[in-house]
Design an enzyme around this catalytic site. Structure first.
Site, PDB file in Angstrom:
ATOM      1  N   GLY A   1       3.868  -4.295   5.017  1.00  0.00           N
ATOM      2  CA  GLY A   1       4.384  -5.069   3.902  1.00  0.00           C
ATOM      3  C   GLY A   1       3.368  -5.993   3.255  1.00  0.00           C
ATOM      4  O   GLY A   1       3.743  -6.995   2.651  1.00  0.00           O
TER       5      GLY A   1
ATOM      6  N   ASN B   1       1.588  -5.439   0.575  1.00  0.00           N
ATOM      7  CA  ASN B   1       1.806  -5.465  -0.879  1.00  0.00           C
ATOM      8  C   ASN B   1       3.035  -6.300  -1.231  1.00  0.00           C
ATOM      9  O   ASN B   1       3.024  -7.060  -2.197  1.00  0.00           O
ATOM     10  CB  ASN B   1       1.945  -4.039  -1.415  1.00  0.00           C
ATOM     11  CG  ASN B   1       0.593  -3.400  -1.656  1.00  0.00           C
ATOM     12  OD1 ASN B   1      -0.154  -3.821  -2.536  1.00  0.00           O
ATOM     13  ND2 ASN B   1       0.262  -2.393  -0.854  1.00  0.00           N
TER      14      ASN B   1
ATOM     15  N   ARG C   1       9.223   7.118   2.450  1.00  0.00           N
ATOM     16  CA  ARG C   1      10.247   8.159   2.380  1.00  0.00           C
ATOM     17  C   ARG C   1      10.246   8.755   0.987  1.00  0.00           C
ATOM     18  O   ARG C   1      10.135   8.019   0.000  1.00  0.00           O
ATOM     19  CB  ARG C   1      11.652   7.597   2.641  1.00  0.00           C
ATOM     20  CG  ARG C   1      11.847   6.967   3.976  1.00  0.00           C
ATOM     21  CD  ARG C   1      11.886   7.967   5.097  1.00  0.00           C
ATOM     22  NE  ARG C   1      12.888   9.004   4.909  1.00  0.00           N
ATOM     23  CZ  ARG C   1      12.923  10.120   5.631  1.00  0.00           C
ATOM     24  NH1 ARG C   1      11.997  10.351   6.547  1.00  0.00           N
ATOM     25  NH2 ARG C   1      13.863  11.009   5.428  1.00  0.00           N
TER      26      ARG C   1
ATOM     27  N   ASN D   1       6.071   2.288  -7.988  1.00  0.00           N
ATOM     28  CA  ASN D   1       5.433   2.612  -6.710  1.00  0.00           C
ATOM     29  C   ASN D   1       3.955   2.266  -6.798  1.00  0.00           C
ATOM     30  O   ASN D   1       3.366   2.259  -7.884  1.00  0.00           O
ATOM     31  CB  ASN D   1       5.576   4.117  -6.424  1.00  0.00           C
ATOM     32  CG  ASN D   1       4.977   4.505  -5.090  1.00  0.00           C
ATOM     33  OD1 ASN D   1       5.168   3.824  -4.082  1.00  0.00           O
ATOM     34  ND2 ASN D   1       4.215   5.594  -5.059  1.00  0.00           N
TER      35      ASN D   1
ATOM     36  N   HIS E   1       0.342   3.664  -5.123  1.00  0.00           N
ATOM     37  CA  HIS E   1      -0.203   4.794  -4.372  1.00  0.00           C
ATOM     38  C   HIS E   1      -1.701   4.567  -4.184  1.00  0.00           C
ATOM     39  O   HIS E   1      -2.394   4.198  -5.137  1.00  0.00           O
ATOM     40  CB  HIS E   1       0.045   6.099  -5.138  1.00  0.00           C
ATOM     41  CG  HIS E   1      -0.430   7.299  -4.393  1.00  0.00           C
ATOM     42  ND1 HIS E   1       0.253   7.815  -3.302  1.00  0.00           N
ATOM     43  CD2 HIS E   1      -1.532   8.066  -4.543  1.00  0.00           C
ATOM     44  CE1 HIS E   1      -0.416   8.850  -2.830  1.00  0.00           C
ATOM     45  NE2 HIS E   1      -1.495   9.025  -3.563  1.00  0.00           N
TER      46      HIS E   1
ATOM     47  N   GLU F   1       8.818  13.901  -9.702  1.00  0.00           N
ATOM     48  CA  GLU F   1       7.693  14.556  -9.047  1.00  0.00           C
ATOM     49  C   GLU F   1       6.947  13.548  -8.175  1.00  0.00           C
ATOM     50  O   GLU F   1       6.692  12.418  -8.627  1.00  0.00           O
ATOM     51  CB  GLU F   1       6.718  15.103 -10.092  1.00  0.00           C
ATOM     52  CG  GLU F   1       7.014  16.509 -10.545  1.00  0.00           C
ATOM     53  CD  GLU F   1       5.953  16.988 -11.510  1.00  0.00           C
ATOM     54  OE1 GLU F   1       5.004  17.645 -11.077  1.00  0.00           O
ATOM     55  OE2 GLU F   1       6.071  16.668 -12.702  1.00  0.00           O
TER      56      GLU F   1
ATOM     57  N   ASP G   1       4.520  11.136  -6.627  1.00  0.00           N
ATOM     58  CA  ASP G   1       3.301  10.430  -7.036  1.00  0.00           C
ATOM     59  C   ASP G   1       2.832  10.787  -8.437  1.00  0.00           C
ATOM     60  O   ASP G   1       1.639  10.713  -8.742  1.00  0.00           O
ATOM     61  CB  ASP G   1       2.168  10.662  -6.008  1.00  0.00           C
ATOM     62  CG  ASP G   1       2.527  10.099  -4.651  1.00  0.00           C
ATOM     63  OD1 ASP G   1       3.273   9.111  -4.609  1.00  0.00           O
ATOM     64  OD2 ASP G   1       2.076  10.656  -3.645  1.00  0.00           O
TER      65      ASP G   1
ATOM     66  N   THR H   1      -7.191  -4.339  -0.678  1.00  0.00           N
ATOM     67  CA  THR H   1      -7.491  -5.648  -1.279  1.00  0.00           C
ATOM     68  C   THR H   1      -7.189  -5.632  -2.771  1.00  0.00           C
ATOM     69  O   THR H   1      -6.652  -6.597  -3.327  1.00  0.00           O
ATOM     70  CB  THR H   1      -8.981  -5.987  -1.052  1.00  0.00           C
ATOM     71  OG1 THR H   1      -9.232  -5.935   0.339  1.00  0.00           O
ATOM     72  CG2 THR H   1      -9.331  -7.356  -1.573  1.00  0.00           C
TER      73      THR H   1
HETATM   74  C1  GAR Z   1      -0.524   0.880   0.855  1.00  0.00           C
HETATM   75  O1  GAR Z   1      -1.874   1.264   0.926  1.00  0.00           O
HETATM   76  C2  GAR Z   1       0.206   1.721  -0.174  1.00  0.00           C
HETATM   77  O2  GAR Z   1      -0.586   2.031  -1.290  1.00  0.00           O
HETATM   78  C3  GAR Z   1       0.519   2.952   0.626  1.00  0.00           C
HETATM   79  O3  GAR Z   1       0.872   2.491   1.895  1.00  0.00           O
HETATM   80  C4  GAR Z   1       0.208   1.243   2.152  1.00  0.00           C
HETATM   81  C5  GAR Z   1       1.266   0.222   2.515  1.00  0.00           C
HETATM   82  O4  GAR Z   1       0.678  -0.956   2.958  1.00  0.00           O
HETATM   83  N1  GAR Z   1       1.571   3.702   0.025  1.00  0.00           N
HETATM   84  C6  GAR Z   1       1.638   5.021   0.067  1.00  0.00           C
HETATM   85  O5  GAR Z   1       0.838   5.716   0.659  1.00  0.00           O
HETATM   86  C7  GAR Z   1       2.837   5.609  -0.672  1.00  0.00           C
HETATM   87  N2  GAR Z   1       2.664   7.006  -0.839  1.00  0.00           N
HETATM   88  P1  GAR Z   1       1.555  -2.292   3.054  1.00  0.00           P
HETATM   89  O6  GAR Z   1       2.815  -1.946   3.853  1.00  0.00           O
HETATM   90  O7  GAR Z   1       0.686  -3.240   3.804  1.00  0.00           O
HETATM   91  O8  GAR Z   1       1.873  -2.746   1.666  1.00  0.00           O
END
Ligand code: GAR
Length: 203
Positions: free
Chosen positions: A12, A14, A95, A111, A113, A147, A149, A176
């Protein structure tokens, strides 16, 4: 007040960056926006405690308790809708969401990515960028469409790939930057800001 609901599956970071920005920039007072709830599909998601420390209510909805993706999505939507969200934010939510869910939140589902989409959708983005010999990597904030991503891009951050990089080192460098662009993009969603690009050339 406009409500944001954030979905997480793990650490978590982000989500935490968004919560910090909301507090630092007084989104509630200035924009009339608040993070109303954080939902996780995993009980062991580290982000749950962080959200609680920020005073944000959390819920866990374990996908393993559901027979089908549609049944999980429907219950998730029911819980999200209890907060009448203006925006649903996927922040490391691991998910795949079905077409009905995506359609329900069309235009208000974001989202992040960890690649420069449309390059490297799916998993193992950093390993794949290294294997492809890329000189740059990064992250993308986008609107979610049916679709995986793919969807209109709201923000990107670019980082260099350095000699000797490992996937872990690259992931940390990208993360970061994620923490800069995601709060900015969420804020921009409510301000209708358009220029959300961060270009970084330092490690
Ligand atoms: C992040 O790097 C995010 O971009 C990625 O998972 C990580 C979550 O980190 N998301 C994906 O890969 C989605 N397809 P966080 O839980 O510390 O935010």
């Amino acid at each position: 007040m406009k409500n944001i609901v954030i979905l997480i599956s793990g650490g978590g970071s982000n989500m935490a960056a968004i919560l910090r920005a909301a507090e630092r920039e007084d989104w509630a007072g200035g924009l009339g926006v608040r993070v109303a709830a954080v939902l996780s599909n995993r009980a062991d998601a580290g982000g749950l405690a962080i959200a609680q420390a920020h005073g944000v209510p959390t819920q866990v909805l374990d996908h393993k308790g559901f027979g089908t993706r549609e049944a999980f999505d429907a219950e998730l939507a029911r819980r999200i809708d209890a907060h009448t969200p203006a925006l649903v934010v996927l922040a490391g939510f691991m998910r795949i969401l079905g077409a009905d869910f995506v359609q329900r939140y069309a235009g208000r589902l974001l989202n992040i990515h960890p690649s420069l989409l449309p390059a490297f959708p799916g998993l193992h983005t950093h390993e794949r960028a290294l294997a492809a010999g890329c000189r740059f990597a990064g992250a993308t904030v986008h609107q979610v469409t049916s679709e995986l991503d793919i969807g209109p891009i709201l923000a990107q951050a670019v980082v260099p790939i350095l000699p000797g990089d490992t996937a872990q080192a690259l992931a940390a460098r990208v993360l970061t930057q994620e923490h800069l662009i995601y709060p900015r993009a969420v804020r921009g969603f409510f301000e209708s800001a358009t220029d959300q690009t961060v270009l970084t050339t330092s490690a």
